[in-house]
Design a protein around this motif. Structure first.
Motif, PDB file in Angstrom:
ATOM      1  N   UNK A  35       0.830  -1.200   0.000  1.00  0.00           N
ATOM      2  CA  UNK A  35       0.000   0.000   0.000  1.00  0.00           C
ATOM      3  C   UNK A  35       0.862   1.246   0.000  1.00  0.00           C
ATOM      4  N   UNK A  36       0.515   2.174  -0.875  1.00  0.00           N
ATOM      5  CA  UNK A  36       1.116   3.499  -0.892  1.00  0.00           C
ATOM      6  C   UNK A  36      -0.006   4.478  -0.592  1.00  0.00           C
ATOM      7  N   UNK A  37       0.028   5.032   0.618  1.00  0.00           N
ATOM      8  CA  UNK A  37      -1.081   5.834   1.127  1.00  0.00           C
ATOM      9  C   UNK A  37      -0.759   7.324   1.057  1.00  0.00           C
ATOM     10  N   UNK A  38      -1.797   8.106   1.015  1.00  0.00           N
ATOM     11  CA  UNK A  38      -1.656   9.559   1.048  1.00  0.00           C
ATOM     12  C   UNK A  38      -1.539   9.990   2.510  1.00  0.00           C
ATOM     13  N   UNK A  39      -0.415   9.618   3.129  1.00  0.00           N
ATOM     14  CA  UNK A  39      -0.214   9.902   4.550  1.00  0.00           C
ATOM     15  C   UNK A  39       0.989  10.806   4.800  1.00  0.00           C
ATOM     16  N   UNK A  40       1.570  11.317   3.720  1.00  0.00           N
ATOM     17  CA  UNK A  40       2.703  12.215   3.861  1.00  0.00           C
ATOM     18  C   UNK A  40       4.051  11.536   3.953  1.00  0.00           C
ATOM     19  N   UNK A  41       4.067  10.206   4.106  1.00  0.00           N
ATOM     20  CA  UNK A  41       5.345   9.513   4.269  1.00  0.00           C
ATOM     21  C   UNK A  41       6.073   9.323   2.946  1.00  0.00           C
ATOM     22  N   UNK A  42       5.308   9.156   1.879  1.00  0.00           N
ATOM     23  CA  UNK A  42       5.907   8.908   0.578  1.00  0.00           C
ATOM     24  C   UNK A  42       6.474   7.518   0.413  1.00  0.00           C
ATOM     25  N   UNK A  43       6.295   6.654   1.411  1.00  0.00           N
ATOM     26  CA  UNK A  43       6.867   5.304   1.382  1.00  0.00           C
ATOM     27  C   UNK A  43       5.760   4.262   1.337  1.00  0.00           C
ATOM     28  N   UNK A  44       5.968   3.243   0.504  1.00  0.00           N
ATOM     29  CA  UNK A  44       5.037   2.125   0.458  1.00  0.00           C
ATOM     30  C   UNK A  44       5.230   1.239   1.682  1.00  0.00           C
ATOM     31  N   UNK A  45       4.158   0.572   2.064  1.00  0.00           N
ATOM     32  CA  UNK A  45       4.202  -0.349   3.205  1.00  0.00           C
ATOM     33  C   UNK A  45       3.675  -1.702   2.780  1.00  0.00           C
ATOM     34  N   UNK A  46       4.307  -2.764   3.275  1.00  0.00           N
ATOM     35  CA  UNK A  46       3.908  -4.119   2.933  1.00  0.00           C
ATOM     36  C   UNK A  46       3.269  -4.780   4.141  1.00  0.00           C
ATOM     37  N   UNK A  47       2.045  -5.271   3.944  1.00  0.00           N
ATOM     38  CA  UNK A  47       1.361  -6.080   4.960  1.00  0.00           C
ATOM     39  C   UNK A  47       1.390  -7.535   4.514  1.00  0.00           C
ATOM     40  N   UNK A  48       2.106  -8.432   5.198  1.00  0.00           N
ATOM     41  CA  UNK A  48       2.088  -9.847   4.819  1.00  0.00           C
ATOM     42  C   UNK A  48       0.698 -10.450   5.039  1.00  0.00           C
ATOM     43  N   UNK A  49       0.367 -11.442   4.231  1.00  0.00           N
ATOM     44  CA  UNK A  49      -0.900 -12.154   4.399  1.00  0.00           C
ATOM     45  C   UNK A  49      -0.760 -13.222   5.470  1.00  0.00           C
ATOM     46  N   UNK A  50      -1.825 -13.480   6.248  1.00  0.00           N
ATOM     47  CA  UNK A  50      -1.792 -14.621   7.170  1.00  0.00           C
ATOM     48  C   UNK A  50      -1.547 -15.916   6.403  1.00  0.00           C
ATOM     49  N   UNK A  51      -0.796 -16.824   6.984  1.00  0.00           N
ATOM     50  CA  UNK A  51      -0.490 -18.098   6.317  1.00  0.00           C
ATOM     51  C   UNK A  51      -1.626 -19.084   6.563  1.00  0.00           C
ATOM     52  N   UNK A  52      -2.238 -19.549   5.469  1.00  0.00           N
ATOM     53  CA  UNK A  52      -3.362 -20.480   5.555  1.00  0.00           C
ATOM     54  C   UNK A  52      -3.189 -21.550   4.486  1.00  0.00           C
ATOM     55  N   UNK A  53      -3.960 -22.620   4.602  1.00  0.00           N
ATOM     56  CA  UNK A  53      -3.980 -23.663   3.576  1.00  0.00           C
ATOM     57  C   UNK A  53      -5.096 -23.344   2.595  1.00  0.00           C
ATOM     58  N   UNK A  54      -4.747 -22.747   1.464  1.00  0.00           N
ATOM     59  CA  UNK A  54      -5.744 -22.310   0.492  1.00  0.00           C
ATOM     60  C   UNK A  54      -6.296 -23.493  -0.291  1.00  0.00           C
ATOM     61  N   UNK A  55      -7.616 -23.448  -0.550  1.00  0.00           N
ATOM     62  CA  UNK A  55      -8.227 -24.462  -1.412  1.00  0.00           C
ATOM     63  C   UNK A  55      -8.901 -23.837  -2.638  1.00  0.00           C
ATOM     64  N   UNK A  56      -9.231 -22.542  -2.592  1.00  0.00           N
ATOM     65  CA  UNK A  56      -9.895 -21.879  -3.722  1.00  0.00           C
ATOM     66  C   UNK A  56      -9.734 -20.375  -3.544  1.00  0.00           C
ATOM     67  N   UNK A  57      -9.047 -19.728  -4.486  1.00  0.00           N
ATOM     68  CA  UNK A  57      -8.802 -18.288  -4.361  1.00  0.00           C
ATOM     69  C   UNK A  57      -9.907 -17.437  -4.974  1.00  0.00           C
ATOM     70  N   UNK A  58     -10.948 -18.067  -5.537  1.00  0.00           N
ATOM     71  CA  UNK A  58     -12.052 -17.297  -6.114  1.00  0.00           C
ATOM     72  C   UNK A  58     -12.661 -16.378  -5.065  1.00  0.00           C
ATOM     73  N   UNK A  59     -12.814 -15.107  -5.411  1.00  0.00           N
ATOM     74  CA  UNK A  59     -13.445 -14.077  -4.568  1.00  0.00           C
ATOM     75  C   UNK A  59     -12.579 -13.602  -3.411  1.00  0.00           C
ATOM     76  N   UNK A  60     -11.319 -14.014  -3.356  1.00  0.00           N
ATOM     77  CA  UNK A  60     -10.458 -13.500  -2.287  1.00  0.00           C
ATOM     78  C   UNK A  60     -10.266 -11.996  -2.432  1.00  0.00           C
ATOM     79  N   UNK A  61     -10.000 -11.550  -3.657  1.00  0.00           N
ATOM     80  CA  UNK A  61      -9.855 -10.113  -3.883  1.00  0.00           C
ATOM     81  C   UNK A  61     -11.129  -9.360  -3.608  1.00  0.00           C
ATOM     82  N   UNK A  62     -12.270  -9.950  -3.977  1.00  0.00           N
ATOM     83  CA  UNK A  62     -13.561  -9.305  -3.711  1.00  0.00           C
ATOM     84  C   UNK A  62     -13.823  -9.213  -2.214  1.00  0.00           C
TER      85      UNK A  62
END
Length: 299
Positions: free
Chosen positions: A224-251
């Motif tokens: 994420x690159x936010x309009x927070x004045x920092x000018x720096x992108x930040x990375x949020x790692x995803x929780x580690x899970x056993x995925x079976x179907x990625x359909x609708x994850x983005x939604x």
């Protein structure tokens, strides 16, 4: 919520087929989907009051999709019915690695027009957050963003599917731009496979006018690159899970983000919440059936 509603026809196969190849599948299911519908359901299950602007056909699929939204407590007063074209469908193949390939037939989603948005402007006026995707005609998406901006609403654009850069006038209308890595690459022409590459793409999209840019990276989380004045992108790692179907994850991520923003949450709170919701969704099969509730996140 302004967007598409599809009936998803989902087949499971050991792998995605190559051109001209026929594979034996192991399962088939028909479930409610469409990016607009999925995101509306996610927002509703995760604490928001949601109204849907869209269009279904005058057929059994349309009746089933409408009934499903109503069962989630979603206001369908602005969900039109087209007598001329059938409800949209999505043909989805999910492989044993939980990856998918999707073909969408727009159907009644193509009947959403600027006139639709003008007719339902009161729904936009009553909203705090307006969410759009690209599975409805671009003129309608632009009308929704333009009207929402004029009304002072928070705007979210999930640019999916994206096949190239957006018109110059679009991104200045967007408070939160939420592409995945493939969509970010299409929008910018840059490679987006790692958080560092995503940061460069996010910077390009912010320069083009988007206020906040959140690039989802699947199992790698979100850059994420936010309009927070920092000018720096930040990375949020995803929780580690056993995925079976990625359909609708983005939604699920987009709907959860919208629900949090509608309740006044700041991005530092809304982004990890949305990541948690998306991580739960990939542990379940299907589009809308996979979307968690607030109770799931608190368990």
């Amino acid at each position: 919520m302004v967007g598409s509603l599809n009936m998803d026809l989902v087949a499971r196969a050991p792998r995605l087929p190559r051109a001209g190849e026929t594979l034996a599948g192991s399962a088939f299911v028909q479930v409610a989907g469409g990016k607009g519908g999925n995101q509306a359901v996610a927002a509703a299950r995760l604490g928001a009051q949601v109204a849907m602007i869209g269009c279904v056909g005058a057929d059994a699929n349309g009746e089933r999709l409408r009934a499903g939204l109503l069962a989630e407590g979603i206001d369908c007063g602005a969900l039109d019915t087209s007598p001329d074209v059938p409800t949209g469908v999505a043909l989805i193949v999910v492989d044993d690695a939980s990856q998918n390939a999707i073909v969408i037939v727009a159907g009644s989603n193509g009947a959403v027009t600027p006139a639709t948005l003008a007719r339902h402007e009161a729904v936009l006026a009553a909203a705090q957050v307006v969410v759009c995707q690209l599975e409805t005609p671009p003129q309608a998406v632009l009308a929704a963003l333009t009207t929402a901006r004029a009304l002072g609403k928070i705007t979210i654009l999930n640019p999916a599917p994206a096949i190239g850069p957006l018109p110059d006038a679009w991104l200045p209308l967007v408070d939160y731009l939420v592409p995945n890595e493939l969509e970010a690459a299409a929008l910018t022409g840059l490679p987006v496979a790692t958080p560092d590459e995503a940061a460069l793409a996010a910077a390009a999209l912010r320069r083009a006018g988007a206020r906040h840019v959140l690039i989802t990276l699947g199992a790698q989380g979100v850059c994420a690159l936010l309009d927070d004045g920092s000018g720096a992108a930040r990375h949020w790692p995803a929780p580690k899970v056993a995925a079976i179907d990625t359909t609708a994850a983005g939604d699920t991520f987009v709907g959860a983000l919208a629900a949090q923003l509608a309740q006044g949450a700041l991005p530092d709170t809304a982004i990890p919440f949305a990541l948690q919701a998306a991580s739960i969704s990939v542990t379940r099969a299907g589009a809308q059936p996979s979307i968690p509730t607030l109770a799931d996140l608190r368990a």
